[in-house]
Design an enzyme around this catalytic site. Structure first.
Site, PDB file in Angstrom:
ATOM      1  CE1 TYR A  10       2.900 -30.521 -31.751  1.00  0.00           C
ATOM      2  CE2 TYR A  10       2.482 -29.464 -33.658  1.00  0.00           C
ATOM      3  CZ  TYR A  10       3.094 -29.519 -32.541  1.00  0.00           C
ATOM      4  OH  TYR A  10       4.027 -28.568 -32.210  1.00  0.00           O
TER       5      TYR A  10
ATOM      6  CB  CYS B 127       2.564 -31.582 -45.353  1.00  0.00           C
ATOM      7  SG  CYS B 127       1.053 -31.075 -45.646  1.00  0.00           S
TER       8      CYS B 127
ATOM      9  N   GLY C 176       0.189 -20.207 -35.504  1.00  0.00           N
ATOM     10  CA  GLY C 176       0.977 -19.396 -36.219  1.00  0.00           C
ATOM     11  C   GLY C 176       1.436 -18.097 -35.338  1.00  0.00           C
TER      12      GLY C 176
ATOM     13  CB  CYS D  92       2.642 -36.569 -44.035  1.00  0.00           C
ATOM     14  SG  CYS D  92       1.380 -36.306 -42.609  1.00  0.00           S
TER      15      CYS D  92
ATOM     16  CB  CYS E 152      -5.167 -35.723 -45.827  1.00  0.00           C
ATOM     17  SG  CYS E 152      -3.543 -35.760 -46.433  1.00  0.00           S
TER      18      CYS E 152
ATOM     19  CG  ASN F 285      -5.057 -22.772 -42.525  1.00  0.00           C
ATOM     20  OD1 ASN F 285      -6.061 -23.389 -41.858  1.00  0.00           O
ATOM     21  ND2 ASN F 285      -4.005 -22.765 -42.455  1.00  0.00           N
ATOM     22  N   GLY F 286      -3.627 -22.743 -45.684  1.00  0.00           N
ATOM     23  CA  GLY F 286      -3.346 -23.861 -46.468  1.00  0.00           C
ATOM     24  C   GLY F 286      -2.213 -23.518 -47.593  1.00  0.00           C
TER      25      GLY F 286
ATOM     26  CG  ASP G  23       6.395 -36.786 -28.615  1.00  0.00           C
ATOM     27  OD1 ASP G  23       5.407 -35.981 -28.552  1.00  0.00           O
ATOM     28  OD2 ASP G  23       7.395 -36.479 -28.779  1.00  0.00           O
ATOM     29  CG  ASP G  24       2.579 -34.845 -30.803  1.00  0.00           C
ATOM     30  OD1 ASP G  24       3.095 -34.770 -31.980  1.00  0.00           O
ATOM     31  OD2 ASP G  24       2.719 -34.184 -30.047  1.00  0.00           O
TER      32      ASP G  24
ATOM     33  CB  CYS H   5      -2.480 -19.752 -41.339  1.00  0.00           C
ATOM     34  SG  CYS H   5      -0.874 -19.337 -42.124  1.00  0.00           S
TER      35      CYS H   5
ATOM     36  CB  SER I 221       0.464 -31.740 -28.768  1.00  0.00           C
ATOM     37  OG  SER I 221       1.577 -31.939 -28.800  1.00  0.00           O
TER      38      SER I 221
ATOM     39  CB  CYS J 210      -5.215 -31.809 -42.122  1.00  0.00           C
ATOM     40  SG  CYS J 210      -3.393 -32.113 -41.371  1.00  0.00           S
TER      41      CYS J 210
HETATM   42  S1  SF4 Z   1       0.225 -34.623 -45.807  1.00  0.00           S
HETATM   43 FE1  SF4 Z   1      -0.124 -34.725 -43.519  1.00  0.00          FE
HETATM   44  S2  SF4 Z   1       0.049 -32.650 -42.676  1.00  0.00           S
HETATM   45 FE2  SF4 Z   1      -0.654 -32.632 -44.699  1.00  0.00          FE
HETATM   46  S3  SF4 Z   1      -2.601 -32.255 -44.789  1.00  0.00           S
HETATM   47 FE3  SF4 Z   1      -1.984 -34.615 -45.217  1.00  0.00          FE
HETATM   48  S4  SF4 Z   1      -2.263 -35.412 -43.176  1.00  0.00           S
HETATM   49 FE4  SF4 Z   1      -2.048 -32.962 -42.765  1.00  0.00          FE
END
Ligand code: SF4
Length: 470
Positions: free
Chosen positions: A252, A392, A38, A450, A447, A112-113, A355-356, A12, A293, A246
């Site tokens: 992306y 995620c 979004g 993922c 982070c 957002n989150g 590709d990303d 978002c 992207s 993130c």
């Molecule tokens: S898990 Fe991946 S998509 Fe989710 S916040 Fe962490 S880096 Fe971003």
């Protein structure tokens, strides 16, 4: 956006203005710049100092607001939201900002989150008699704040925020003030700027540029800003800890013209491409990127590898959400809606396709096939991020583990599935280096859960992936 067909969806975007007679109009333009975050719904709440007014609806900003509706939202301050339904369903009541009215005044909230302990908190609140109107996580926060109503509002908000876990950037507003909060890890982007004497807040800096505002700084992890006619006040609701923004925002989600934490997204993506060229070189004739992207990373790859960058794929910009998509049969006959290969560029060539990311693998398979059908001699796929192996829990739809191709297949298997002549991914170290340029270590960088499975917050036993809940 290719995200929809790839299975990688934005979360978002939030935007707010305090102290401007045309705050709703500015918020409309700001949300426009954040539309990529979004497309399912949008809303704006405005205050004229006496009451809060809301307009929201399904669809793109242009579908939701007319000039007349914006005129109705006159007032000195506004908060707005563009929504991709991460938690809760896509019903009208879940479109944000949420607005709560009581005898003591109104309270609006945009988020957002994603909260990882929302489920537990909802059960607790319902057991204590609260009636929740929506299925979104965001309402939980409003109830927690309301429970601390014996305190001044800023203290009640701080208290409510200490109870929630996960990823959140919040904009809240009453008739008299705007409250801005970022989670203790700063997982989602949130920045502060100004336009003359007005304060502006946005998920991304690209929205400042569109209205001519100046970037001031990031909203810090664990910080609560209180903005009113009296000025701006900064408080902490949690002790400072290392920010884990993130990494997918760089890979992306964010627009290439945005700066995240002071780092330009396009420049970061170019560095990802360069790192990828160093980690996974290949002899080839042209490098091409999957629009939009992946273009920056493809340019970086081409520069580092000394191979010409070419527009081997073109995106059809006019395929809207309501466009009638071709049937499976027509697709098999070669009807392509979103992307087209440029035959004159790829025919007879050894192509590096950058590709990303790869989520389910279906998009990559289609693009490789498309390039080969257009005459490419070889297609070498290079992915400017590590394999996505974990879901995620922080507000990004990376699909659940069952659908993640890298969670279930080796790189060699993925190469075969997508039909590429070779396949390589950027390593987590390479991604970290590309984003932070050696200023951070893997343990203390953004982070990457993922990719690595190292989640920066607790994941509660009943934490469902947002899409499994919805
Ligand atoms: S898990 Fe991946 S998509 Fe989710 S916040 Fe962490 S880096 Fe971003």
């Amino acid at each position: 956006m290719l995200g929809e067909i790839k299975g990688l969806n934005e979360e978002c975007g939030i935007f707010g203005v305090w102290g401007h007679p045309e705050s709703a109009q500015l918020t409309y333009y700001g949300l426009h710049a954040l539309q990529h975050r979004g497309q399912e719904g949008a809303g704006i709440v405005t205050t004229d100092g006496e009451q809060l007014k809301l307009h929201k609806g399904h669809g793109l900003i242009n579908d939701v607001f007319s000039q007349d509706q914006l005129k109705e939202l006159h007032g000195k301050a506004s908060i707005g939201h563009v929504r991709y339904a991460t938690a809760g369903d896509g019903g009208y009541e879940n479109i944000q900002p949420l607005l709560f009215r009581s005898q003591t005044g109104g309270f609006a909230l945009a988020h957002n989150g994603n909260l990882v302990n929302a489920h537990a908190l909802k059960s607790q609140l319902e057991a204590q008699g609260s009636i929740l109107q929506t299925t979104s996580d965001t309402e939980v926060v409003a109830h927690l704040i309301k429970r601390a109503r014996h305190l001044p509002l800023a203290d009640a908000i701080s208290e409510g925020l200490t109870m929630i876990k996960g990823a959140y950037a919040f904009l809240m507003m009453t008739e008299e003030a705007m409250y801005v909060a970022n989670d203790p890890r700063g997982l989602r982007p949130l920045c502060l700027g100004y336009l003359g004497d007005s304060w502006v807040v946005s998920s991304e800096t690209c929205a400042f540029d569109i209205i001519g505002a100046t970037y001031e700084r990031e909203v810090m992890p664990g910080e609560l800003l209180i903005i009113s006619d009296e000025g701006i006040e900064s408080r902490r609701f949690s002790a400072p800890i290392q920010r884990t923004l993130c990494s997918m925002e760089y890979v992306y989600f964010s627009r290439p013209d945005s700066d995240l934490d002071g780092k330009n997204v396009h420049a970061s993506r170019k560095r990802m491409g360069k790192s990828l060229a160093k980690e996974a070189p290949i002899e080839a004739d042209v490098v091409t990127g999957v629009p939009d992207s992946s273009i920056s990373a493809a340019i970086g790859y081409a520069e580092e590898a000394g191979i010409p960058y070419e527009l081997g794929l073109i995106k059809n910009r006019y395929v809207g959400r309501t466009f009638i998509q071709p049937s499976q049969e027509l697709r098999e006959q070669g009807v392509k809606m979103k992307l087209s290969p440029v035959r004159g560029i790829v025919e007879g060539k050894r192509v590096v396709m950058v590709d990303d990311s790869i989520v389910r693998g279906t998009t990559s398979r289609r693009i490789v096939k498309m390039l080969k059908e257009a005459g490419a001699k070889e297609v070498h796929v290079r992915i400017a991020s590590p394999p996505i192996k974990n879901p995620c829990y922080y507000g990004i739809d990376t699909s659940n583990s069952g659908e993640l191709i890298a969670a279930n297949h080796s790189i060699e298997e993925i190469q075969q599935i997508i039909g590429a002549d070779s396949l390589s991914f950027l390593t987590p170290e390479g991604l970290n280096e590309a984003i932070y340029e050696g200023q951070e270590s893997l343990e203390h960088g953004g982070c990457m859960a993922c990719f690595t499975g190292n989640y920066p917050t607790e994941i509660y036993p009943n934490t469902a992936h947002p899409y499994e809940k919805a």
